[in-house]
Write an enzyme that holds these catalytic residues in place. Structure first.
Site, PDB file in Angstrom:
ATOM      1  N   CYS A  72       5.394  -3.222   7.485  1.00 29.05           N
ATOM      2  CA  CYS A  72       4.116  -2.704   6.987  1.00 29.05           C
ATOM      3  C   CYS A  72       4.325  -2.110   5.590  1.00 29.05           C
ATOM      4  O   CYS A  72       5.446  -1.756   5.204  1.00 29.05           O
ATOM      5  CB  CYS A  72       3.607  -1.603   7.901  1.00 29.05           C
ATOM      6  SG  CYS A  72       3.196  -2.131   9.564  1.00 29.05           S
ATOM      7  N   GLU A  74       3.540   0.821   4.632  1.00 23.01           N
ATOM      8  CA  GLU A  74       3.984   2.219   4.708  1.00 23.01           C
ATOM      9  C   GLU A  74       5.500   2.305   4.816  1.00 23.01           C
ATOM     10  O   GLU A  74       6.137   3.131   4.158  1.00 23.01           O
ATOM     11  CB  GLU A  74       3.348   2.917   5.918  1.00 23.01           C
ATOM     12  CG  GLU A  74       1.840   3.052   5.833  1.00 23.01           C
ATOM     13  CD  GLU A  74       1.084   1.848   6.369  1.00 23.01           C
ATOM     14  OE1 GLU A  74       1.638   0.726   6.362  1.00 23.01           O
ATOM     15  OE2 GLU A  74      -0.062   2.025   6.795  1.00 23.01           O
TER      16      GLU A  74
HETATM   17  N1  THU Z   1      -0.070  -3.525   8.274  1.00 23.74           N
HETATM   18  C1  THU Z   1       0.384  -2.617   7.348  1.00 23.74           C
HETATM   19  O1  THU Z   1       1.077  -2.974   6.393  1.00 23.74           O
HETATM   20  N2  THU Z   1       0.036  -1.331   7.509  1.00 23.74           N
HETATM   21  C2  THU Z   1      -0.779  -0.857   8.479  1.00 23.74           C
HETATM   22  O2  THU Z   1      -1.064   0.331   8.505  1.00 23.74           O
HETATM   23  C3  THU Z   1      -1.300  -1.762   9.505  1.00 23.74           C
HETATM   24  C4  THU Z   1      -0.866  -3.171   9.413  1.00 23.74           C
HETATM   25  C5  THU Z   1       0.263  -4.940   8.076  1.00 23.74           C
HETATM   26  C6  THU Z   1       1.208  -5.545   9.077  1.00 23.74           C
HETATM   27  C7  THU Z   1       0.845  -7.012   8.950  1.00 23.74           C
HETATM   28  O3  THU Z   1       1.559  -7.559   7.844  1.00 23.74           O
HETATM   29  C8  THU Z   1      -0.626  -7.009   8.609  1.00 23.74           C
HETATM   30  O4  THU Z   1      -0.905  -5.707   8.122  1.00 23.74           O
HETATM   31  C9  THU Z   1      -1.533  -7.319   9.779  1.00 23.74           C
HETATM   32  O5  THU Z   1      -1.288  -6.500  10.850  1.00 23.74           O
END
Ligand code: THU
Length: 157
Positions: A72, A74
């Site tokens: 993600c 974060e």
């Molecule tokens: N994702 C994030 O990068 N941060 C979040 O807070 C929620 C989800 C990403 C993971 C994945 O690459 C995409 O968003 C779809 O879930």
């Protein structure tokens, strides 16, 4: 037996109501969505972390054909920040996202459980609250700390 009612303090704000430093952080999180590598979900997330040395470190979600190997925005940003400036303390993080239609999400998205746990580690290291700004096109949510997003966190063993 007694009830324990937990309260999560959230300020709901519009971009124009933010202080200039917060606006900059939000701008950089929004910009970071452009560096997302998300060929599988097409969901672009960006994060910007303000450090106590004045630096702002950004990251975006990085997906992988082996889906669970992706990270993600974060975690990309917090690991990058701490790997680059191991002595610096986190002050605040802003998170922004663009949906599959390419537009910023109307309502803020919140970090997944794993990212909350990872961010909490850096809040603990900082020894003070790390503000969290969740960004949407319509409104923003401002939380006073990572801990407020993760009640009953696992912090020690
Ligand atoms: N994702 C994030 O990068 N941060 C979040 O807070 C929620 C989800 C990403 C993971 C994945 O690459 C995409 O968003 C779809 O879930």
């Amino acid at each position: 037996m007694k009830d324990l009612d937990l309260v999560i303090p959230v300020k709901v704000a519009r971009y124009e109501q933010l202080a200039e430093t917060d606006r900059k952080l939000v701008d950089m999180a929004r910009e970071a969505t452009g560096r997302s590598y998300s060929p599988y979900s097409h969901f672009r997330v960006g994060a910007a972390i303000l450090l106590d040395n004045g630096e702002i470190v950004t990251g975006a979600n990085q997906e992988n054909v082996a889906y669970p190997s992706g990270t993600c925005a974060e975690r990309t940003s917090c690991y990058y920040a701490h790997a680059t400036y191991p002595q610096a303390k986190f002050m605040a993080i802003a998170i922004a996202a663009k949906g599959t239609d390419g537009n910023e999400v109307a309502n803020p998205i919140a970090p997944c459980g794993a990212c909350r746990q990872a961010l909490l580690e850096y809040e603990t290291l900082a020894g003070h609250d790390v503000r969290v700004i969740l960004t949407g096109a319509k409104e923003l949510y401002i939380l006073p700390s990572v801990r407020s997003l993760l009640p009953f966190a696992f912090t020690e063993f």
